[in-house]
Scaffold this motif. Structure first.
Motif, PDB file in Angstrom:
ATOM      1  N   VAL A  53       5.914  -4.288  -1.013  1.00 51.62           N
ATOM      2  CA  VAL A  53       5.894  -3.685  -2.349  1.00 51.62           C
ATOM      3  C   VAL A  53       4.519  -3.061  -2.604  1.00 51.62           C
ATOM      4  CG1 VAL A  53       7.599  -5.279  -3.313  1.00 51.62           C
ATOM      5  CG2 VAL A  53       5.188  -5.846  -3.452  1.00 51.62           C
ATOM      6  N   TYR A  54       4.469  -2.191  -3.601  1.00 52.84           N
ATOM      7  CA  TYR A  54       3.217  -1.539  -4.000  1.00 52.84           C
ATOM      8  C   TYR A  54       2.854  -1.989  -5.402  1.00 52.84           C
ATOM      9  CZ  TYR A  54       3.847   1.435   0.025  1.00 52.84           C
ATOM     10  OH  TYR A  54       3.995   1.885   1.308  1.00 52.84           O
ATOM     11  N   TYR A  55       1.564  -1.991  -5.704  1.00 52.61           N
ATOM     12  CA  TYR A  55       1.091  -2.365  -7.035  1.00 52.61           C
ATOM     13  C   TYR A  55      -0.097  -1.486  -7.409  1.00 52.61           C
ATOM     14  CZ  TYR A  55      -2.408  -5.052  -4.448  1.00 52.61           C
ATOM     15  OH  TYR A  55      -3.414  -5.424  -3.599  1.00 52.61           O
ATOM     16  N   PRO A  56      -0.367  -1.329  -8.723  1.00 46.21           N
ATOM     17  CA  PRO A  56      -1.461  -0.458  -9.157  1.00 46.21           C
ATOM     18  C   PRO A  56      -2.826  -0.970  -8.688  1.00 46.21           C
ATOM     19  CG  PRO A  56      -0.011  -1.002 -10.998  1.00 46.21           C
ATOM     20  CD  PRO A  56       0.383  -1.865  -9.857  1.00 46.21           C
ATOM     21  N   GLY A  66      -4.386   4.828  -7.214  1.00 41.02           N
ATOM     22  CA  GLY A  66      -2.962   4.987  -6.940  1.00 41.02           C
ATOM     23  C   GLY A  66      -2.379   3.616  -6.732  1.00 41.02           C
ATOM     24  N   CYS A  67      -1.208   3.563  -6.134  1.00 43.17           N
ATOM     25  CA  CYS A  67      -0.597   2.272  -5.821  1.00 43.17           C
ATOM     26  C   CYS A  67      -0.920   1.910  -4.380  1.00 43.17           C
ATOM     27  CB  CYS A  67       0.911   2.334  -6.031  1.00 43.17           C
ATOM     28  SG  CYS A  67       1.361   2.415  -7.771  1.00 43.17           S
ATOM     29  N   SER A  82       8.136   1.661  -3.800  1.00 40.71           N
ATOM     30  CA  SER A  82       7.510   2.768  -3.076  1.00 40.71           C
ATOM     31  C   SER A  82       6.255   3.228  -3.818  1.00 40.71           C
ATOM     32  CB  SER A  82       8.468   3.935  -2.896  1.00 40.71           C
ATOM     33  OG  SER A  82       8.647   4.615  -4.110  1.00 40.71           O
ATOM     34  N   GLN A  83       5.485   4.107  -3.193  1.00 41.93           N
ATOM     35  CA  GLN A  83       4.298   4.637  -3.850  1.00 41.93           C
ATOM     36  C   GLN A  83       4.631   5.721  -4.852  1.00 41.93           C
ATOM     37  OE1 GLN A  83       1.780   5.476  -0.318  1.00 41.93           O
ATOM     38  NE2 GLN A  83       0.205   4.429  -1.489  1.00 41.93           N
ATOM     39  N   LEU A  84       5.815   6.256  -4.801  1.00 39.29           N
ATOM     40  CA  LEU A  84       6.206   7.351  -5.720  1.00 39.29           C
ATOM     41  C   LEU A  84       6.653   6.845  -7.049  1.00 39.29           C
ATOM     42  CD1 LEU A  84       8.105   9.578  -3.174  1.00 39.29           C
ATOM     43  CD2 LEU A  84       5.738   9.772  -3.916  1.00 39.29           C
TER      44      LEU A  84
END
Length: 84
Positions: A53-56, A66-67, A82-84
């Motif tokens: 997973v991505y996070y801020p 970004g993430c 996702s990063q989007l």
């Protein structure tokens, strides 16, 4: 399992310390042999690479941030697939 000289005649030899532990001490409940490996296995292994997973990235200035998916995931951060 040791790798010292002189090699005692009649003793089995193995290609690695791990191979020795797995063959000679397979039933060892204490884990003593495996604990002597340079990178011993643990009961709580950590994953390799980034998270799923991505996070801020709040640590970077907003205009450049970004993430990210680097470990460890900081508690309380929202996560995204996702990063989007």
């Amino acid at each position: 399992c040791i790798n010292t000289r002189p090699l005692i005649s009649g003793r089995p030899t193995y290609s690695s310390q791990l191979a020795c532990c797995k063959a000679a001490y397979a039933g060892q409940t204490s884990g003593a042999c495996l604990s002597q490996l340079p990178s011993p296995p643990t009961m709580s292994p950590t994953g390799a690479g980034g998270l799923d997973v991505y996070y801020p990235d709040y640590a970077t200035a907003y205009s450049n941030a970004g993430c990210i998916n680097t470990r460890p995931l900081i508690s309380g951060r929202p996560t995204y697939s996702s990063q989007l």
